[in-house]
Write a protein that holds these residues in place. Structure first.
Motif, short mmCIF file in Angstrom:
data_model
loop_
_atom_site.label_atom_id
_atom_site.label_comp_id
_atom_site.label_asym_id
_atom_site.label_seq_id
_atom_site.Cartn_x
_atom_site.Cartn_y
_atom_site.Cartn_z
N HIS A 94 53.89 107.61 90.08
CA HIS A 94 55.63 106.59 90.40
C HIS A 94 55.77 105.77 89.29
CE1 HIS A 94 55.53 108.97 94.50
NE2 HIS A 94 54.00 108.06 94.71
N ASP A 112 54.13 114.56 98.99
CA ASP A 112 55.28 113.24 97.25
C ASP A 112 54.67 114.49 96.31
OD1 ASP A 112 53.10 111.50 97.96
OD2 ASP A 112 54.99 110.13 96.73
N HIS A 113 53.30 114.87 96.07
CA HIS A 113 52.61 114.82 94.90
C HIS A 113 52.54 116.72 94.84
CE1 HIS A 113 51.91 111.10 93.08
NE2 HIS A 113 52.30 110.93 94.85
N ASP A 121 48.29 108.22 91.94
CA ASP A 121 48.78 106.92 92.77
C ASP A 121 48.07 105.74 92.33
OD1 ASP A 121 51.43 108.59 93.20
OD2 ASP A 121 50.84 108.31 95.13
N HIS A 139 46.37 114.21 94.08
CA HIS A 139 45.90 114.50 94.95
C HIS A 139 47.04 114.70 96.17
CE1 HIS A 139 49.31 111.24 94.44
NE2 HIS A 139 49.05 111.17 96.27
ZN LIG Z 1 52.45 109.29 96.17
#
Ligand SMILES: [Zn+2]
Length: 289
Positions: free
Chosen positions: A225, A72-73, A177, A68
């Motif tokens: 995560h 953070d990805h 996530d 996605h």
């Molecule tokens: Zn994330």
């Protein structure tokens, strides 16, 4: 870097904000495929190169798939060679365009109508603006349907965000996530790249989680995560999710004689002035919409 199977490796990447959770980036050695790129943190890029080198692989040989669009990805893509092929939902590129920025302005204005106070709207706006990544316009995005790796299956299962993809290799599922241990609720407010409107995909989320838990033959779920999970821990996580959701829903409906969520949001807001309104509002809407 940790080896999970003969083919699957896990790299845990730190974010520059030390309070933010580490991000899991997976590498499939046989396929020379990275699942997610990781956060925008240059030392992680150097570490990634080192890790690949230790496997005898140069980053230039590697392709990337994206679960996605959240920073953070995808943030680390900023440093990748420009020829690197990146396979993602067609909507991901949108988050690097000014059309996205304009939609944030336009759409968050409409939250005023719900009675959400200006400071909360500002927080929501700021959170969405953090996801504006102009370098995405220069990424060599490829059509996900043309991923030249036959061992990988692609499942489009939106819910956490409007661009979620679950990647499957054998009985391993890389879910980004979508399901995270200890995070309730992780359906987040976002701008949908298709209609460019503010969205919260809680109903799709419910349906897709059900589908994952009942029809997928999951041996290992590899999240974006935290630790990997087997099917029974996934079921437990979802059970807790449902219970919490029910509880909060009860509390809300008991406390308010009206059923429309506009008024509920307006009232509930006055009790929690110090929370980050972006996550808070995402949660309220998940429960009562
Ligand atoms: Zn994330």
């Amino acid at each position: 870097m940790k080896q999970i199977t003969s083919d699957v490796y896990l790299m845990k990447m730190a974010q520059t904000d030390s309070r933010a959770p580490q991000v899991n980036v997976y590498f499939l050695k046989n396929e020379k495929l990275l699942i997610d790129a990781g956060p925008d943190n240059y030392p992680c890029y150097l570490e990634l190169q080192q890790n690949l080198k230790s496997l005898g692989i140069n980053l230039k040989q590697v392709s990337v798939v994206i679960t996605h669009h959240h920073p953070d990805h995808v943030g680390l893509l900023k440093y990748f060679p420009e020829e690197t092929a990146v396979y993602a939902d067609s909507g991901v590129r949108y988050y690097g365009t000014t059309a996205y920025l304009n939609a944030i302005e336009e759409q968050t204005q409409q939250l005023q109508i719900l009675g959400i106070p200006p400071h909360a709207i500002d927080q929501i706006k700021a959170q969405l603006q953090k996801r504006f990544l102009p370098f995405l316009e220069n990424v060599n995005f490829k059509d996900l349907n043309r991923l030249p790796v036959s061992s990988i299956r692609i499942h489009r299962l939106r819910g956490h965000s409007p661009a979620d993809i679950v990647f499957q290799k054998d009985n391993f599922f890389f879910g980004g996530d979508l399901i995270l241990k200890g995070i309730y609720f992780n359906v987040l407010l976002d701008i949908d790249p298709v209609n460019q409107k503010l969205c919260l995909l809680n109903q799709e989320y419910e349906q897709n989680i059900k589908k994952i838990l009942t029809t997928f033959k999951i041996q290992t779920w590899c999240p974006g995560h935290g630790d990997s999970m087997n099917l029974s821990s996934l079921v437990k996580v979802n059970h807790k999710y449902q219970k919490l959701r029910q509880l909060i829903h009860q509390r809300i409906t008991q406390s308010f004689s009206f059923s429309d969520y506009d008024s509920a949001v307006r009232e509930i807001y006055s009790y929690f002035p110090r929370l980050n309104d972006y996550f808070y509002l995402s949660d309220i809407l998940t429960v009562i919409k």
